[in-house]
Design an enzyme around this catalytic site. Structure first.
Site, PDB file in Angstrom:
ATOM      1  N   HIS A 286      13.781   5.007  12.192  1.00 48.51           N
ATOM      2  CA  HIS A 286      13.524   5.166  10.752  1.00 48.51           C
ATOM      3  C   HIS A 286      14.305   6.368  10.227  1.00 48.51           C
ATOM      4  CE1 HIS A 286      11.034   5.738   7.112  1.00 48.51           C
ATOM      5  NE2 HIS A 286      10.461   4.566   7.362  1.00 48.51           N
TER       6      HIS A 286
ATOM      7  N   ASP B  52       0.791  -1.236   0.000  1.00 44.00           N
ATOM      8  CA  ASP B  52       0.000   0.000   0.000  1.00 44.00           C
ATOM      9  C   ASP B  52       0.821   1.283   0.000  1.00 44.00           C
ATOM     10  OD1 ASP B  52       1.065  -0.092   2.524  1.00 44.00           O
ATOM     11  OD2 ASP B  52      -0.780  -0.743   3.487  1.00 44.00           O
TER      12      ASP B  52
ATOM     13  N   GLU C 178      -0.441  -9.037  -0.978  1.00 45.72           N
ATOM     14  CA  GLU C 178      -0.964  -8.450   0.270  1.00 45.72           C
ATOM     15  C   GLU C 178      -2.186  -7.575  -0.044  1.00 45.72           C
ATOM     16  OE1 GLU C 178       0.780  -5.459   3.329  1.00 45.72           O
ATOM     17  OE2 GLU C 178       1.698  -7.353   3.861  1.00 45.72           O
TER      18      GLU C 178
ATOM     19  N   GLU D 176      -1.977   5.076   3.016  1.00 50.70           N
ATOM     20  CA  GLU D 176      -1.993   3.659   2.630  1.00 50.70           C
ATOM     21  C   GLU D 176      -3.389   3.107   2.356  1.00 50.70           C
ATOM     22  OE1 GLU D 176      -0.292   4.923   5.192  1.00 50.70           O
ATOM     23  OE2 GLU D 176       1.814   4.582   4.669  1.00 50.70           O
TER      24      GLU D 176
ATOM     25  N   ARG E   2       2.906   8.257   8.801  1.00 49.46           N
ATOM     26  CA  ARG E   2       2.596   9.663   8.500  1.00 49.46           C
ATOM     27  C   ARG E   2       1.420  10.191   9.313  1.00 49.46           C
ATOM     28  NH1 ARG E   2       4.679  12.067   3.322  1.00 49.46           N
ATOM     29  NH2 ARG E   2       6.343  10.635   2.751  1.00 49.46           N
TER      30      ARG E   2
ATOM     31  N   HIS F 272       6.839   5.245  12.697  1.00 48.93           N
ATOM     32  CA  HIS F 272       7.140   6.060  11.518  1.00 48.93           C
ATOM     33  C   HIS F 272       5.926   6.584  10.751  1.00 48.93           C
ATOM     34  CE1 HIS F 272       6.276   2.216   9.527  1.00 48.93           C
ATOM     35  NE2 HIS F 272       5.919   2.960   8.509  1.00 48.93           N
TER      36      HIS F 272
END
Ligand code: UD1
Ligand code: UDP
Length: 382
Positions: A243, A98, A120, A134, A212, A210
């Site tokens: 990250h 995604d 997936e 995503e 967003r 991490h």
């Protein structure tokens, strides 16, 4: 007879970890010519995975820029993919998950009228903005794809509800295939500090963060919660491979760095990460992949998000959502650190996401789709 030309496209760390065993499986098939094109949406973190799994990309679009925006990633991927598709002449393009690379890879295949296999497929929160971007990426890829490789039966149900009824295969998640190759009793860590910590008596809390949608206030809360957990408990060591996103690094530097018992380290190679997880006490994360890996290793997970598209391990009792409020994260973590029974109730190995044979099923399904095999592959969980 000409071989079937299957091209895998990926660009970030998790896509690479989850596509690596599939690239290998496809390469082992006599009727398939498997090549891979990386966008390098992640540069260093992608290269690390390629090294661990010994994968040499056939095309590298090298699109990463500092502080890249969603538009810049998508447009640079699309432009790069034009030439890649011309050169690679695919019969099918495989994308994973995604990310922006996933969406742009699928869209580009569509523009070139090349069929798309989505690895997936079918994960959903039904919240357009969470995870962001995503949830929308995977919905858009569902509209484009021809074959859907769903990790679980629940993922297939999601697609069926959206009116997608053709081309769905329940395969298990390829991440479990990857774990089977990386986790070893005698693994030697590339990081000496880790080796020392793991030989100690303390409980290792493994942390990543991490997403967003956690940027800003939620990430601040998460960092302060982690600081409080470490400060209040001399029995834990918190290991956090940070990250490379500058937004994440700024939050870590501002709110967490300098706290006692907090070990901030660079991103780990996938094999080190998986073996560290296998030796940890508890995982605190907002990552998708860790929610699948840790349950397979019998490690409880607190998910620092408001929702999850991976309800299977929550139902199995190994994963709990703890949200993004400081007090909630601290309370739930401290309970698992101190209450043995609460911990034992969560710490059992469950494998709702796969059995290590997802890549075999996906390769079989592709061969079946193109008429190279007579029997439809048996499904995961059947
Ligand atoms: C991306 C995916 C997310 C996935 C995550 C896995 C999108 C929109 N997001 O998020 O779904 O969960 O990867 O980690 O596709 N950077 C480096 N070096 C690297 C990697 C990243 O410097 O090796 C920097 C980039 O320059 C960028 C920032 O980190 O500015 C963030 O990377 P980006 O790919 O934009 O988004 P992620 O938050 O990593
Ligand atoms: N991972 C890794 N090194 C690290 C942190 C994570 O190899 O330092 C692995 C982790 O084990 C999992 C994947 O990267 O396989 C998850 O990637 P990430 O959290 O970046 O993305 P997400 O899964 O949330 O999309």
């Amino acid at each position: 007879m000409e071989k079937l030309r299957i091209r895998s496209v990926f660009g970030t760390r998790p896509e690479a970890i989850k596509m690596a065993p599939l690239v290998k499986e496809l390469s082992s098939r006599a009727g398939i010519q498997s090549l891979c094109c990386v966008t390098a949406q992640h540069r260093q973190m992608l290269d690390s995975v390629l090294e661990v799994f010994h994968i040499q990309p056939d095309r590298d679009l090298d699109i990463m820029t500092p502080r890249q925006t969603l538009s810049s990633i998508t447009s640079r991927c699309l432009l790069g993919m034009d030439a890649a598709i011309e050169a690679l002449k695919p019969d099918m393009i495989l994308v994973h998950g995604d990310t922006s690379t996933t969406f742009a890879g699928a869209l580009s295949a569509f523009y070139h009228q090349v069929p798309v296999g989505h690895v997936e497929a079918g994960l959903r929160t039904y919240d357009k903005y969470s995870p962001f971007p995503e949830e929308m990426n995977r919905k858009l890829v569902s509209a484009i794809a021809d074959l859907y490789f769903c990790p679980t039966a629940n993922n297939r149900e999601n697609l069926l509800r959206e009116g997608i009824s053709q081309g769905i295969f329940v395969t298990g998640n390829t991440v479990i295939d990857a774990l089977h190759t990386t986790v070893r009793e005698d693994h030697r860590f590339s990081n000496e500090k880790l080796d020392r910590l793991l030989y100690g008596e303390k409980k290792i809390l493994l942390v990543t963060c991490h997403r967003r949608e956690n940027y800003g206030e939620p990430m601040r809360n998460i960092m302060l919660a982690l600081r409080q957990i470490a400060e209040e408990d001399p029995d834990v060591e918190l290991v956090y491979p940070v990250h490379l996103s500058p937004v994440v690094r700024e939050a870590v530097d501002k709110y967490l760095r300098g706290a006692p018992r907090v070990h901030l380290i660079d991103p780990l190679p996938a094999d080190d990460m998986h073996n560290l997880m296998a030796r940890s006490y508890l995982v605190l994360t907002d990552s998708g992949g860790l929610q699948e890996e840790a349950p397979a290793l019998g490690k409880p997970v607190l998910v620092m998000r408001r929702e999850t598209e991976r309800p299977e391990a929550v139902a199995a009792g190994t994963v709990k959502l703890c949200g993004v409020v400081q007090d909630d994260i601290v309370t739930m973590a401290q309970r698992l650190i101190h209450d043995r029974q609460a911990y034992e109730e969560m710490a059992h190995a469950v494998n709702p996401y796969g059995d290590g044979r997802a890549c075999v099923r996906i390769a079989d399904a592709i061969e079946w789709h193109f008429g190279l095999r007579t029997e439809r592959p048996e499904e995961f969980g059947a």
